[in-house]
Design a protein around this motif. Sequence first.
Motif, PDB file in Angstrom:
ATOM      1  N   MET A   1       0.765  -1.289   0.083  1.00 16.39           N
ATOM      2  CA  MET A   1      -0.064   0.149  -0.111  1.00 16.39           C
ATOM      3  C   MET A   1       0.759   1.168   0.088  1.00 16.39           C
ATOM      4  O   MET A   1       1.835   1.358   0.641  1.00 16.39           O
ATOM      5  N   ARG A   2       0.380   2.473  -0.731  1.00 15.48           N
ATOM      6  CA  ARG A   2       1.155   3.452  -0.851  1.00 15.48           C
ATOM      7  C   ARG A   2       0.705   4.500   0.419  1.00 15.48           C
ATOM      8  O   ARG A   2      -0.318   4.743   0.698  1.00 15.48           O
ATOM      9  N   LYS A   3       1.779   4.935   1.208  1.00 11.02           N
ATOM     10  CA  LYS A   3       1.554   5.854   2.353  1.00 11.02           C
ATOM     11  C   LYS A   3       1.134   7.217   1.623  1.00 11.02           C
ATOM     12  O   LYS A   3       1.928   7.835   0.828  1.00 11.02           O
ATOM     13  N   PRO A   4      -0.051   7.820   1.845  1.00  9.83           N
ATOM     14  CA  PRO A   4      -0.188   9.059   1.413  1.00  9.83           C
ATOM     15  C   PRO A   4       0.800  10.256   1.948  1.00  9.83           C
ATOM     16  O   PRO A   4       1.445  10.127   2.921  1.00  9.83           O
ATOM     17  N   ILE A   5       1.140  11.233   1.069  1.00 10.13           N
ATOM     18  CA  ILE A   5       1.945  12.168   1.442  1.00 10.13           C
ATOM     19  C   ILE A   5       1.413  13.516   1.081  1.00 10.13           C
ATOM     20  O   ILE A   5       0.927  13.856   0.078  1.00 10.13           O
ATOM     21  N   MET A   6       1.455  14.332   2.070  1.00 13.63           N
ATOM     22  CA  MET A   6       1.164  15.794   2.005  1.00 13.63           C
ATOM     23  C   MET A   6       2.191  16.642   2.187  1.00 13.63           C
ATOM     24  O   MET A   6       2.800  16.615   3.227  1.00 13.63           O
ATOM     25  N   GLY A   7       2.509  17.563   1.096  1.00 13.16           N
ATOM     26  CA  GLY A   7       3.609  18.377   1.300  1.00 13.16           C
ATOM     27  C   GLY A   7       3.036  19.840   1.489  1.00 13.16           C
ATOM     28  O   GLY A   7       1.939  20.322   0.676  1.00 13.16           O
ATOM     29  N   GLY A   8       3.518  20.804   1.957  1.00 14.43           N
ATOM     30  CA  GLY A   8       3.075  22.198   2.084  1.00 14.43           C
ATOM     31  C   GLY A   8       4.300  22.994   1.365  1.00 14.43           C
ATOM     32  O   GLY A   8       5.408  22.913   2.076  1.00 14.43           O
ATOM     33  N   ASN A   9       4.020  23.552   0.155  1.00 14.00           N
ATOM     34  CA  ASN A   9       4.997  24.235  -0.430  1.00 14.00           C
ATOM     35  C   ASN A   9       4.922  25.628  -0.047  1.00 14.00           C
ATOM     36  O   ASN A   9       3.795  26.479  -0.664  1.00 14.00           O
ATOM     37  N   TRP A  10       5.529  26.188   0.810  1.00 10.23           N
ATOM     38  CA  TRP A  10       5.353  27.844   0.968  1.00 10.23           C
ATOM     39  C   TRP A  10       5.872  28.855   0.122  1.00 10.23           C
ATOM     40  O   TRP A  10       5.406  30.091   0.490  1.00 10.23           O
ATOM     41  N   LYS A  11       6.530  28.548  -0.897  1.00 15.40           N
ATOM     42  CA  LYS A  11       6.844  29.321  -1.929  1.00 15.40           C
ATOM     43  C   LYS A  11       7.615  30.762  -1.267  1.00 15.40           C
ATOM     44  O   LYS A  11       8.398  30.232  -0.378  1.00 15.40           O
ATOM     45  N   MET A  12       7.696  31.791  -1.932  1.00 17.30           N
ATOM     46  CA  MET A  12       8.493  32.787  -1.217  1.00 17.30           C
ATOM     47  C   MET A  12       7.797  33.646  -0.206  1.00 17.30           C
ATOM     48  O   MET A  12       7.251  34.847  -0.261  1.00 17.30           O
ATOM     49  N   TYR A  13       7.096  32.923   0.870  1.00 12.48           N
ATOM     50  CA  TYR A  13       6.438  33.649   1.810  1.00 12.48           C
ATOM     51  C   TYR A  13       7.126  33.089   3.548  1.00 12.48           C
ATOM     52  O   TYR A  13       7.822  32.229   3.495  1.00 12.48           O
ATOM     53  N   LYS A  14       7.095  34.220   4.227  1.00 12.72           N
ATOM     54  CA  LYS A  14       7.452  33.965   5.800  1.00 12.72           C
ATOM     55  C   LYS A  14       8.715  34.285   6.196  1.00 12.72           C
ATOM     56  O   LYS A  14       9.788  33.746   5.426  1.00 12.72           O
ATOM     57  N   THR A  15       8.890  35.337   6.980  1.00 11.26           N
ATOM     58  CA  THR A  15      10.275  35.655   7.623  1.00 11.26           C
ATOM     59  C   THR A  15      10.461  34.539   8.613  1.00 11.26           C
ATOM     60  O   THR A  15       9.676  33.606   9.115  1.00 11.26           O
ATOM     61  N   ALA A  16      11.570  34.804   9.380  1.00 10.92           N
ATOM     62  CA  ALA A  16      12.114  33.684  10.419  1.00 10.92           C
ATOM     63  C   ALA A  16      10.824  33.625  11.532  1.00 10.92           C
ATOM     64  O   ALA A  16      10.536  32.602  11.680  1.00 10.92           O
ATOM     65  N   GLU A  34       0.329   9.466  12.185  1.00  8.86           N
ATOM     66  CA  GLU A  34       1.616   8.652  11.794  1.00  8.86           C
ATOM     67  C   GLU A  34       1.017   7.733  10.221  1.00  8.86           C
ATOM     68  O   GLU A  34       2.247   7.227   9.600  1.00  8.86           O
ATOM     69  N   GLU A  35       0.043   7.758   9.806  1.00  7.98           N
ATOM     70  CA  GLU A  35      -0.484   7.101   8.547  1.00  7.98           C
ATOM     71  C   GLU A  35      -0.279   7.816   7.507  1.00  7.98           C
ATOM     72  O   GLU A  35      -0.225   7.449   6.283  1.00  7.98           O
ATOM     73  N   ILE A  36      -0.047   9.146   7.768  1.00  9.48           N
ATOM     74  CA  ILE A  36       0.248  10.074   6.461  1.00  9.48           C
ATOM     75  C   ILE A  36       1.698  10.720   6.649  1.00  9.48           C
ATOM     76  O   ILE A  36       2.159  11.167   7.743  1.00  9.48           O
ATOM     77  N   GLU A  37       2.087  10.953   5.727  1.00  8.55           N
ATOM     78  CA  GLU A  37       3.551  11.437   5.502  1.00  8.55           C
ATOM     79  C   GLU A  37       3.548  12.765   5.380  1.00  8.55           C
ATOM     80  O   GLU A  37       2.889  13.302   4.336  1.00  8.55           O
ATOM     81  N   VAL A  38       3.823  13.593   6.287  1.00  7.34           N
ATOM     82  CA  VAL A  38       3.785  15.191   6.078  1.00  7.34           C
ATOM     83  C   VAL A  38       4.787  15.689   5.783  1.00  7.34           C
ATOM     84  O   VAL A  38       5.997  15.602   6.579  1.00  7.34           O
ATOM     85  N   VAL A  39       5.299  16.875   5.053  1.00  6.44           N
ATOM     86  CA  VAL A  39       6.504  17.456   4.727  1.00  6.44           C
ATOM     87  C   VAL A  39       6.321  18.991   4.327  1.00  6.44           C
ATOM     88  O   VAL A  39       5.220  19.215   3.934  1.00  6.44           O
ATOM     89  N   SER A 205       3.767   1.195  -6.693  1.00  5.96           N
ATOM     90  CA  SER A 205       4.339   1.497  -5.085  1.00  5.96           C
ATOM     91  C   SER A 205       4.626   3.076  -5.237  1.00  5.96           C
ATOM     92  O   SER A 205       4.961   3.602  -4.162  1.00  5.96           O
ATOM     93  N   MET A 206       4.722   3.619  -6.553  1.00  7.60           N
ATOM     94  CA  MET A 206       5.133   5.124  -6.550  1.00  7.60           C
ATOM     95  C   MET A 206       4.032   5.951  -5.935  1.00  7.60           C
ATOM     96  O   MET A 206       3.067   5.856  -6.846  1.00  7.60           O
TER      97      MET A 206
END
Length: 251
Positions: A1-16, A34-39, A205-206
């Motif tokens: 089974m493929r583990k779902p993967i959620m990514g947050g692409n912030w682009k050119m936003y946010k100071t430190a 744990e069941e979702i890969e978060v990046v 599997s990809m």
Amino acid sequence: MRKPIMGGNWKMYKTAREAVQTIEDLRERMEGVEEIEVVVFPPFTVLGLAEKILRDSSIGLGAQNMHWEAGGSYTGEISAPMLVDLGCRYVILGHSERRRYFGESDERVNKKIKSALTFELIPVVCVGETLKERKEGSFKRVVETQLNLCLKGIGPEEAERMVIAYEPVWAIGTGVTATPEQAEEMHSFVRELLAKLFGEDLADSMRIQYGGSVKPQNIKELMREPDIDGALVGGASLDASSFARIVKYGE
Ligand code: PGA
């Protein structure tokens, strides 16, 4: 089974300061997931800070771009070993904004993927057609060409670690999401292409993410489709609570 993967692409936003707040907030909200890969993919400037906050969490860290050489006279650029050194495990490559505004070609993306794999980063390879190409009906051919060129010379043992993101350009930052049917049509097509390149078992599997105006309100129906294995989220990932709701399929 493929583990779902959620990514947050912030682009050119946010100071430190803004980045630290969002990542701390997200870390709390993601406890026990744990069941979702978060990046998260923050800008280069805050990767070091993000790594410290995420060190013992399950949230992965990635960059939004990199150069294809390990080092050299390339003013303003950043390489794969530098990202690894900062604690990154992932890197977005070939995003449509890079293609459109920075002249990123499939050939360059191909070199970048190879470098990322050499340094054991997981490339998130973006493909997708423009509105014109969608209207003309050439969208499958466009994505096929992008994939074939981007993945040229890459073997199955390396492909195993890759993630593909289908991001129709007309859906990015526009508020217009592809319908689940439109997305699934392309995702299953991409999987067929991957099967031709790497064999059916590996293609199965990809993971193939969908990207383009993903929100807490539309994630559930997208994730119901059999070939959609997660989302690459731009705007809605800038706010920890909305990104966390996406990770939880809108709950
Ligand atoms: P969006 O961006 O969610 O703001 O449409 C997606 C992306 O560019 O990865």
